[in-house]
Design a protein around this motif. Structure first.
Motif, PDB file in Angstrom:
ATOM      1  N   PRO A  74      15.116  16.264  -1.498  1.00  0.00           N
ATOM      2  CA  PRO A  74      15.742  15.902  -0.219  1.00  0.00           C
ATOM      3  C   PRO A  74      16.311  14.495  -0.284  1.00  0.00           C
ATOM      4  CG  PRO A  74      13.346  15.886  -0.037  1.00  0.00           C
ATOM      5  CD  PRO A  74      13.672  16.492  -1.366  1.00  0.00           C
ATOM      6  N   ALA A  75      17.375  14.279   0.459  1.00  0.00           N
ATOM      7  CA  ALA A  75      18.007  12.960   0.446  1.00  0.00           C
ATOM      8  C   ALA A  75      17.068  11.887   0.976  1.00  0.00           C
ATOM      9  CB  ALA A  75      19.289  12.994   1.280  1.00  0.00           C
ATOM     10  N   SER A  76      16.205  12.256   1.910  1.00  0.00           N
ATOM     11  CA  SER A  76      15.262  11.285   2.462  1.00  0.00           C
ATOM     12  C   SER A  76      14.064  12.014   3.039  1.00  0.00           C
ATOM     13  CB  SER A  76      15.928  10.428   3.545  1.00  0.00           C
ATOM     14  OG  SER A  76      16.323  11.233   4.646  1.00  0.00           O
ATOM     15  N   VAL A  77      12.942  11.326   3.074  1.00  0.00           N
ATOM     16  CA  VAL A  77      11.722  11.813   3.700  1.00  0.00           C
ATOM     17  C   VAL A  77      11.213  10.686   4.584  1.00  0.00           C
ATOM     18  CG1 VAL A  77       9.333  12.574   3.326  1.00  0.00           C
ATOM     19  CG2 VAL A  77      11.145  13.335   1.777  1.00  0.00           C
ATOM     20  N   PRO A  78      10.922  10.946   5.859  1.00  0.00           N
ATOM     21  CA  PRO A  78      10.466   9.865   6.740  1.00  0.00           C
ATOM     22  C   PRO A  78       9.261   9.128   6.162  1.00  0.00           C
ATOM     23  CG  PRO A  78      10.930  11.839   8.028  1.00  0.00           C
ATOM     24  CD  PRO A  78      11.047  12.230   6.586  1.00  0.00           C
ATOM     25  N   GLY A  79       9.367   7.800   6.117  1.00  0.00           N
ATOM     26  CA  GLY A  79       8.265   6.982   5.623  1.00  0.00           C
ATOM     27  C   GLY A  79       8.190   6.849   4.122  1.00  0.00           C
ATOM     28  N   ALA A  80       9.141   7.449   3.399  1.00  0.00           N
ATOM     29  CA  ALA A  80       9.080   7.438   1.933  1.00  0.00           C
ATOM     30  C   ALA A  80       9.845   6.253   1.361  1.00  0.00           C
ATOM     31  CB  ALA A  80       9.621   8.735   1.368  1.00  0.00           C
ATOM     32  N   ALA A  81       9.258   5.628   0.347  1.00  0.00           N
ATOM     33  CA  ALA A  81       9.953   4.569  -0.385  1.00  0.00           C
ATOM     34  C   ALA A  81      10.815   5.155  -1.493  1.00  0.00           C
ATOM     35  CB  ALA A  81       8.943   3.590  -0.971  1.00  0.00           C
ATOM     36  N   ALA A  82      10.387   6.299  -2.070  1.00  0.00           N
ATOM     37  CA  ALA A  82      11.136   6.939  -3.154  1.00  0.00           C
ATOM     38  C   ALA A  82      10.746   8.404  -3.239  1.00  0.00           C
ATOM     39  CB  ALA A  82      10.859   6.236  -4.486  1.00  0.00           C
ATOM     40  N   VAL A  83      11.696   9.212  -3.716  1.00  0.00           N
ATOM     41  CA  VAL A  83      11.498  10.653  -3.873  1.00  0.00           C
ATOM     42  C   VAL A  83      12.140  11.058  -5.190  1.00  0.00           C
ATOM     43  CG1 VAL A  83      11.944  12.936  -2.893  1.00  0.00           C
ATOM     44  CG2 VAL A  83      11.606  10.988  -1.370  1.00  0.00           C
ATOM     45  N   CYS A  84      11.475  11.933  -5.962  1.00  0.00           N
ATOM     46  CA  CYS A  84      12.074  12.416  -7.198  1.00  0.00           C
ATOM     47  C   CYS A  84      11.465  13.756  -7.583  1.00  0.00           C
ATOM     48  CB  CYS A  84      11.887  11.409  -8.338  1.00  0.00           C
ATOM     49  SG  CYS A  84      10.171  11.264  -8.926  1.00  0.00           S
ATOM     50  N   LEU A  85      12.069  14.416  -8.572  1.00  0.00           N
ATOM     51  CA  LEU A  85      11.548  15.667  -9.111  1.00  0.00           C
ATOM     52  C   LEU A  85      10.882  15.394 -10.459  1.00  0.00           C
ATOM     53  CD1 LEU A  85      14.489  18.131  -8.333  1.00  0.00           C
ATOM     54  CD2 LEU A  85      12.341  17.862  -7.089  1.00  0.00           C
ATOM     55  N   VAL A  86       9.736  16.055 -10.691  1.00  0.00           N
ATOM     56  CA  VAL A  86       8.962  15.850 -11.913  1.00  0.00           C
ATOM     57  C   VAL A  86       8.555  17.211 -12.462  1.00  0.00           C
ATOM     58  CG1 VAL A  86       6.901  14.779 -12.906  1.00  0.00           C
ATOM     59  CG2 VAL A  86       8.070  13.676 -10.990  1.00  0.00           C
TER      60      VAL A  86
ATOM     61  N   LEU B 285       0.839  -1.198   0.000  1.00  0.00           N
ATOM     62  CA  LEU B 285       0.000   0.000   0.000  1.00  0.00           C
ATOM     63  C   LEU B 285       0.875   1.248   0.000  1.00  0.00           C
ATOM     64  CD1 LEU B 285      -3.075   0.504   0.102  1.00  0.00           C
ATOM     65  CD2 LEU B 285      -2.831   0.820   2.572  1.00  0.00           C
ATOM     66  N   HIS B 286       0.595   2.161  -0.931  1.00  0.00           N
ATOM     67  CA  HIS B 286       1.373   3.396  -1.047  1.00  0.00           C
ATOM     68  C   HIS B 286       0.445   4.588  -1.275  1.00  0.00           C
ATOM     69  CE1 HIS B 286       4.518   0.412  -2.160  1.00  0.00           C
ATOM     70  NE2 HIS B 286       5.340   1.259  -1.569  1.00  0.00           N
ATOM     71  N   ALA B 287       0.928   5.754  -0.873  1.00  0.00           N
ATOM     72  CA  ALA B 287       0.253   7.017  -1.199  1.00  0.00           C
ATOM     73  C   ALA B 287       1.245   7.887  -1.956  1.00  0.00           C
ATOM     74  CB  ALA B 287      -0.221   7.734   0.065  1.00  0.00           C
ATOM     75  N   THR B 288       0.771   8.525  -3.009  1.00  0.00           N
ATOM     76  CA  THR B 288       1.610   9.403  -3.813  1.00  0.00           C
ATOM     77  C   THR B 288       1.352  10.851  -3.416  1.00  0.00           C
ATOM     78  OG1 THR B 288       1.446   7.826  -5.625  1.00  0.00           O
ATOM     79  CG2 THR B 288       2.281  10.014  -6.163  1.00  0.00           C
ATOM     80  N   VAL B 289       2.423  11.625  -3.301  1.00  0.00           N
ATOM     81  CA  VAL B 289       2.332  13.016  -2.834  1.00  0.00           C
ATOM     82  C   VAL B 289       3.010  13.934  -3.846  1.00  0.00           C
ATOM     83  CG1 VAL B 289       2.975  14.643  -1.008  1.00  0.00           C
ATOM     84  CG2 VAL B 289       2.321  12.308  -0.422  1.00  0.00           C
ATOM     85  N   CYS B 290       2.406  15.092  -4.082  1.00  0.00           N
ATOM     86  CA  CYS B 290       2.993  16.135  -4.922  1.00  0.00           C
ATOM     87  C   CYS B 290       3.210  17.368  -4.065  1.00  0.00           C
ATOM     88  CB  CYS B 290       2.072  16.463  -6.096  1.00  0.00           C
ATOM     89  SG  CYS B 290       2.555  17.944  -7.036  1.00  0.00           S
ATOM     90  N   VAL B 291       4.442  17.876  -4.038  1.00  0.00           N
ATOM     91  CA  VAL B 291       4.762  19.133  -3.360  1.00  0.00           C
ATOM     92  C   VAL B 291       5.229  20.110  -4.425  1.00  0.00           C
ATOM     93  CG1 VAL B 291       6.107  20.274  -1.558  1.00  0.00           C
ATOM     94  CG2 VAL B 291       5.469  17.871  -1.297  1.00  0.00           C
ATOM     95  N   ALA B 292       4.503  21.232  -4.580  1.00  0.00           N
ATOM     96  CA  ALA B 292       4.818  22.153  -5.680  1.00  0.00           C
ATOM     97  C   ALA B 292       4.497  23.591  -5.290  1.00  0.00           C
ATOM     98  CB  ALA B 292       4.004  21.759  -6.925  1.00  0.00           C
ATOM     99  N   PRO B 293       5.219  24.549  -5.898  1.00  0.00           N
ATOM    100  CA  PRO B 293       6.406  24.353  -6.738  1.00  0.00           C
ATOM    101  C   PRO B 293       7.614  24.023  -5.871  1.00  0.00           C
ATOM    102  CG  PRO B 293       6.003  26.684  -6.427  1.00  0.00           C
ATOM    103  CD  PRO B 293       4.858  25.981  -5.772  1.00  0.00           C
ATOM    104  N   TRP B 294       8.561  23.283  -6.420  1.00  0.00           N
ATOM    105  CA  TRP B 294       9.743  22.868  -5.672  1.00  0.00           C
ATOM    106  C   TRP B 294      10.979  23.452  -6.341  1.00  0.00           C
ATOM    107  CZ3 TRP B 294      10.105  20.382  -1.087  1.00  0.00           C
ATOM    108  CH2 TRP B 294      11.374  19.980  -0.683  1.00  0.00           C
ATOM    109  N   SER B 295      11.846  24.040  -5.551  1.00  0.00           N
ATOM    110  CA  SER B 295      13.097  24.579  -6.091  1.00  0.00           C
ATOM    111  C   SER B 295      14.265  23.862  -5.429  1.00  0.00           C
ATOM    112  CB  SER B 295      13.194  26.087  -5.835  1.00  0.00           C
ATOM    113  OG  SER B 295      13.155  26.373  -4.452  1.00  0.00           O
ATOM    114  N   GLY B 296      15.332  23.711  -6.161  1.00  0.00           N
ATOM    115  CA  GLY B 296      16.505  23.034  -5.621  1.00  0.00           C
ATOM    116  C   GLY B 296      16.433  21.534  -5.824  1.00  0.00           C
TER     117      GLY B 296
ATOM    118  N   ASP C 159       9.579  25.392 -12.024  1.00  0.00           N
ATOM    119  CA  ASP C 159       8.379  24.711 -12.481  1.00  0.00           C
ATOM    120  C   ASP C 159       8.510  23.214 -12.280  1.00  0.00           C
ATOM    121  OD1 ASP C 159       5.799  25.284 -13.506  1.00  0.00           O
ATOM    122  OD2 ASP C 159       6.364  24.259 -15.346  1.00  0.00           O
ATOM    123  N   LEU C 160       9.094  22.831 -11.167  1.00  0.00           N
ATOM    124  CA  LEU C 160       9.243  21.432 -10.814  1.00  0.00           C
ATOM    125  C   LEU C 160       8.359  21.107  -9.619  1.00  0.00           C
ATOM    126  CD1 LEU C 160      13.127  21.003 -11.050  1.00  0.00           C
ATOM    127  CD2 LEU C 160      11.429  20.129 -12.661  1.00  0.00           C
ATOM    128  N   ALA C 161       7.998  19.843  -9.521  1.00  0.00           N
ATOM    129  CA  ALA C 161       7.260  19.357  -8.362  1.00  0.00           C
ATOM    130  C   ALA C 161       8.054  18.223  -7.741  1.00  0.00           C
ATOM    131  CB  ALA C 161       5.873  18.870  -8.773  1.00  0.00           C
TER     132      ALA C 161
END
Length: 436
Positions: A194-206, A180-191, A221-223
């Motif tokens: 993050p190297a890690s997010v608590p509870g996250a299986a994966a993190v990327c920029l889109v 079971l997973h939940a997908t999250v969008c944080v926007a707008p994102w600059s830089g 204009d990244l999320a």
């Protein structure tokens, strides 16, 4: 992996006879040793905040980095600074791997006049820190691989390309891939992400689509996409807390800001709690009346959380939900700063339809800055299901004033507000305008 870090931190604590904490290079807490001292100075504001919120502020990071810890190859002693919220001195053990800093181990130094750890104990602790560095580097490499595969799933086209991307991500995640997973969008994102997010299986920029940007991939204009592991569909609270900490802290009212320096910054989460209370209280007509249509493209950072899914093939659709929720949180501040797709109401449909700015001829004149008050009146009237008494009360105006304004709205738009389809068209145009 977390158990390995905790064991190594406890080993350093035993070697040096002081409670230790481990943070990654972004100053996010990974593990900390037990603290059973009666010394009030040991739990100063900076250390307390780091443990309770699992991260340090940018001011704390800048202040400590000023002592050269990012370049150091051995222990660094940092003196106490009560004005900055550092009541006891620190010993920082840089955690490195192949010359690259991966994180820091922090210990409380002895009080002035008392002998600190002997050189042999510090040398042994640095050897343990090197072992931590190996683990952090391996985890970072695995995270980079996951980020690449996660991004490929979210950006691949339909068909065989998406199927291959999903298969690669499933292999990278291992046995828990189809959990079971939940997908999250944080926007707008600059830089950088993050190297890690608590509870996250994966993190990327889109690259973001829509939302007032100048085009996918443009600066700013990244999320940030986050794939959160869940135990059950109703256990979102820890995940939402982790996401809220990625958002910038709201400015404090004048006269309430803390003292300058590392100890003066309030912890994150205050705005998230306030928003949770607002959601629990429900949406009132007065709250709707207070909302204004945006004057231009909104750039406030928000987060959107999709409905939980089981199965990686559902991630692209979940990402669209998360993007829609983040856009809705900008359009309607009462939904944010962290909005769940299941709670955004009509914006679930509107965010999908209005990926690009809406320019309906009927509403074009009404949505100009000169008629902002008329647009707000029409929106509140329609939000109140066309009930004039409720709308007038929400707007704080006399009913006759409301009728006059609605007549002006009909003149500008050419719509008949007694007709259901005309009402629907105007309501959709007003709500969609918030998303541009």
């Amino acid at each position: 992996m977390k158990g390995d870090y905790q064991d190594l931190v406890d080993e350093i604590s035993a070697l040096l006879g002081a409670p230790a904490t481990l943070e990654n290079r972004d100053f996010r807490l990974i593990a900390f040793g037990a603290h059973d001292s009666d010394d009030d100075l040991a739990m100063d504001p900076v250390r307390t905040r780091s443990i309770l919120t699992r991260q340090s502020t940018a001011a704390v990071r800048s202040w400590f980095e000023g002592f050269g810890i990012a370049r150091a190859t051995g222990p660094v002693r940092i003196p106490a600074a009560p004005d900055a919220g550092v009541f006891r001195g620190r010993i920082c053990l840089p955690v490195r791997f192949r010359g690259i800093v991966q994180g820091y181990v922090w210990l409380l130094d002895q009080e002035p006049g008392k002998p600190g750890p002997d050189p042999a104990a510090l040398a042994a602790a640095m050897e343990v820190a090197q072992r931590i560095g190996v683990l952090l580097a391996e985890e970072a490499k695995a995270g980079a691989d996951l980020s690449r595969e996660f991004q490929a799933v979210l950006t691949a086209g339909r068909g065989w390309q998406q199927e291959m991307a999903v298969a690669a991500l499933r292999a990278a995640l291992g046995p828990g891939g189809d959990g079971l997973h939940a997908t999250v969008c944080v926007a707008p994102w600059s830089g950088e992400a993050p190297a890690s997010v608590p509870g996250a299986a994966a993190v990327c920029l889109v690259p973001r689509r829509g939302g007032g940007g100048d085009g996918a991939g443009a600066a700013g204009d990244l999320a940030l996409a986050v794939l959160l592991r869940l135990r059950s569909t109703d256990a979102l609270a820890p995940a939402l807390t982790a996401v809220a900490r990625l958002l910038p802290r709201a400015p404090e009212p004048a006269g309430t800001a803390g003292a300058a320096g590392p100890g003066g910054a309030a912890g994150p989460g205050g705005t998230a709690k306030a928003d949770a209370k607002a959601k629990a209280a429900g949406t009132t007509a007065a709250a709707k009346a207070g909302a204004k249509l945006p004057a231009g493209p909104a750039r406030r950072m928000t987060a959107g959380v999709a409905d939980p899914v089981r199965g990686l093939a559902e991630l692209p659709a979940a990402w669209e939900q998360a993007v829609a929720a983040a856009r809705a949180a900008v359009a309607q501040p009462r939904l944010g700063p962290v909005a769940q797709w299941s709670a955004i109401g009509p914006y679930r449909l509107l965010a999908t339809l209005a990926a690009d700015p809406v320019d309906d001829p009927a509403a074009r004149a009404l949505l100009t800055p000169a008629h902002r008050e008329l647009a707000r009146t029409a929106e509140v009237f329609l939000d109140c299901a066309g009930q004039a008494g409720r709308a007038a009360a929400a707007l704080g105006i006399h009913r006759q004033t409301l009728y006059y304004r609605l007549a002006r709205v009909e003149q500008l738009t050419g719509l008949d507000l007694d007709e259901g389809e005309d009402r629907l068209l105007l309501h959709m145009a007003l709500k969609a305008a918030r998303l541009t």
